[in-house]
Design an enzyme around this catalytic site. Sequence first.
Site, mmCIF file in Angstrom:
data_model
loop_
_atom_site.group_PDB
_atom_site.id
_atom_site.type_symbol
_atom_site.label_atom_id
_atom_site.label_comp_id
_atom_site.label_asym_id
_atom_site.label_seq_id
_atom_site.Cartn_x
_atom_site.Cartn_y
_atom_site.Cartn_z
ATOM 1 N N LYS A 1 -2.558 2.677 7.802
ATOM 2 C CA LYS A 1 -2.598 3.620 6.696
ATOM 3 C C LYS A 1 -3.805 4.042 6.509
ATOM 4 C CE LYS A 1 0.543 1.209 4.205
ATOM 5 N NZ LYS A 1 1.326 1.119 2.806
ATOM 6 N N ARG B 1 2.921 -7.936 14.231
ATOM 7 C CA ARG B 1 2.970 -6.381 13.959
ATOM 8 C C ARG B 1 2.850 -5.265 15.159
ATOM 9 N NH1 ARG B 1 -0.323 -5.431 9.942
ATOM 10 N NH2 ARG B 1 -0.401 -3.299 10.251
ATOM 11 N N GLU C 1 3.800 -1.001 0.241
ATOM 12 C CA GLU C 1 2.738 -0.507 -1.106
ATOM 13 C C GLU C 1 2.711 1.003 -0.941
ATOM 14 O OE1 GLU C 1 -0.842 -3.386 0.691
ATOM 15 O OE2 GLU C 1 -1.256 -2.336 -1.215
HETATM 16 P P1 ATP Z 1 -2.149 -1.293 5.295
HETATM 17 O O1 ATP Z 1 -2.450 -0.440 6.359
HETATM 18 O O2 ATP Z 1 -2.881 -0.915 3.880
HETATM 19 O O3 ATP Z 1 -2.503 -2.712 5.487
HETATM 20 P P2 ATP Z 1 0.496 -2.012 5.739
HETATM 21 O O4 ATP Z 1 0.768 -1.174 7.036
HETATM 22 O O5 ATP Z 1 0.355 -3.542 5.678
HETATM 23 O O6 ATP Z 1 -0.696 -1.254 4.995
HETATM 24 P P3 ATP Z 1 2.740 -2.349 3.798
HETATM 25 O O7 ATP Z 1 2.973 -0.994 2.844
HETATM 26 O O8 ATP Z 1 1.854 -3.506 3.078
HETATM 27 O O9 ATP Z 1 1.561 -1.573 4.777
HETATM 28 O O10 ATP Z 1 3.523 -2.603 4.739
HETATM 29 C C1 ATP Z 1 5.169 -2.924 4.321
HETATM 30 C C2 ATP Z 1 5.517 -3.890 5.268
HETATM 31 O O11 ATP Z 1 5.480 -3.333 6.661
HETATM 32 C C3 ATP Z 1 4.675 -5.205 5.468
HETATM 33 O O12 ATP Z 1 5.572 -6.303 5.325
HETATM 34 C C4 ATP Z 1 4.138 -5.243 6.523
HETATM 35 O O13 ATP Z 1 3.722 -6.626 7.020
HETATM 36 C C5 ATP Z 1 4.931 -4.419 7.432
HETATM 37 N N1 ATP Z 1 4.181 -3.690 8.732
HETATM 38 C C6 ATP Z 1 3.080 -2.706 8.450
HETATM 39 N N2 ATP Z 1 2.550 -2.425 9.417
HETATM 40 C C7 ATP Z 1 3.406 -3.090 10.402
HETATM 41 C C8 ATP Z 1 3.387 -3.121 11.961
HETATM 42 N N3 ATP Z 1 2.268 -2.357 12.720
HETATM 43 N N4 ATP Z 1 4.372 -3.676 12.559
HETATM 44 C C9 ATP Z 1 5.218 -4.447 11.785
HETATM 45 N N5 ATP Z 1 5.396 -4.404 10.382
HETATM 46 C C10 ATP Z 1 4.412 -3.770 9.949
HETATM 47 MG MG MG Z 2 -0.258 -4.133 3.437
#
Ligand code: ATP
Ligand code: MG
Length: 565
Positions: free
Chosen positions: A275, A265, A39
Amino acid sequence: MAEAESTSDEGGRDFIRDVIRGDLRAGRHDSIVTRFPPEPNGYLHIGHAKSICLNFGVAREFGGRCNLRFDDTNPIKEEMEYIEAIERDVRWLGFDWGEHLYFASDYFEQLYDWAEHLIGAGKAYVDDLSAEEIRAYRGTLTAPGRNSPHRDRPVDVNLDLFRRMRAGEFPDGARVLRAKIDMASGNINMRDPVLYRILHASHPRTGDAWCIYPTYDFTHGQSDAIEHVTHSICTLEFEDHRPLYDWFIEKLPVPSRPRQYEFARLELTYTVLSKRRLIQFVREGHVHGWDDPRMPTIAALRRRGIPPAAIRDFAGRIGVAKANSTVEVSLLEFCVRELLNKTAERRMAVLRPLKVVIENYPEGETEMLEAVNNPEDPAAGTRQVPFSRELYIEREDFMEDPPKKFFRLSPGREARLRYAYFVTCREAIKNDAGEVVELRCTYDPATRGGDSPDGRKVKATLHWVSAAHAVPAEVRLYDHLFSRPDPGADGDVLADLNPRSLEVLDDCRLEPNLPDLPPGEALQFERQGYFCLDPDTTPDRTVFNRTVGLRDSWVKIQAKGGAKA
Ligand code: ATP
Ligand code: MG
């Protein structure tokens, strides 16, 4: 702590790769398609790097492709700046989406048609409840929800209202479109989730074309289907959303049926990877921007001098598992040292200078001494380093009253200057405040190059720079942004900020023959660590960042059995 499951830059075995291998072997797919779906509401961080390495990595290994798709459904929080930063960061990490750059907003018309399709099938309805009422009707984990009084509107009324929502007849929040599933479902995501909300907001890409926007849940799975994604890989928090995504895929005439797989994650000690929080640190000025080298963002890691190959190596070592766990941040630092030790050129730099005058060295004379650029890589060659009567050494390499195990300089003690001579300290000159401001030393001309012909040994080798030739510089030393391994565990993340996360040394002296390196490409300053030029550098001011120190706490943690690798 997390168990490292593979040690290679790429590949390795994990449950996702096993699934893909099985699907290809069974002929369920001829080739695979994955995607990385950020996003655009912030900068990417090291957690995203794990997902990027996984999605692009398996596509590369199995001869498939990986799309970069922006899930840009929330115009309020999204910005072009983030889109550009994300593209730059994915490329910098070493991955390429080729032609396959997509935006969920490109599918808005298709998603709208599918919403009408659900209405027509009696599977979606327009609800007039407010957001608060919807929340109250939803129930809890233990109590079922209640049906909205508008749930049984006839299809033609729903269609008419939904079209008028799109036409802009209603204010923000007046109505929503909801799926008609099951208000008593054990899975809260299935309790008539919202599909569309009214938002009179301009979108970074579609401008004012829309005043209703699909929710993330209504967008994500169908976008995968449109792109013929075969393996839709996401993090564990979306496991409970999978039944909903499958429900949409089943009810809609989508062109393909992606399957979702969830992995753990990345969580890192001393680090916050949310974020929402990172935006807060930037906005409230706890850091100096998204690329402040103390941040866990890709942009910050780049500015700090961490090579992309070290991040890929890290992703390979931590592996991909189904259970959440926390990885030691020192493992990342270990990967950085492993790589830079092989590749980085060595230089001498004095961070906290103490002046040394070699009393028996002729005034006004300079000689050039040969120094090795990288002992790990003979091809890196040698360089000439100027030596003269006035030098700087590191303040901490002198002690007036040394304890037993201090072998560096002290009055009467001899030590080696790297690539130069043995010097003996004769006297420490002090200022009125009693602080040592200068050492008077003598050198032994017979020890040129660093060895004594009479076999005399010294126990310490010190780095140094010639005072007249040195380049003055500012050096920024970074420590963890948080002072505890689990920031926020007591409820307040900000209270755990490390007040000593940045130390600026503004009177450093660097060896003059610095290679012409672009910002972000690291050197080793001997005995100190790895450092890189910061983009704040101007023609009158040289600024270096410490990428990582030489001391390896990861190896120590392993030795103590504190973490398994
Ligand atoms: P928010 O903090 O708003 O929840 P987010 O970190 O989930 O955001 P996205 O832009 O939705 O951010 O993430 C893009 C992709 O990265 C998604 O598929 C998410 O699952 C993956 N992702 C995000 N954070 C992690 C993490 N800490 N480890 C592994 N993958 C991640
Ligand atoms: Mg997200």
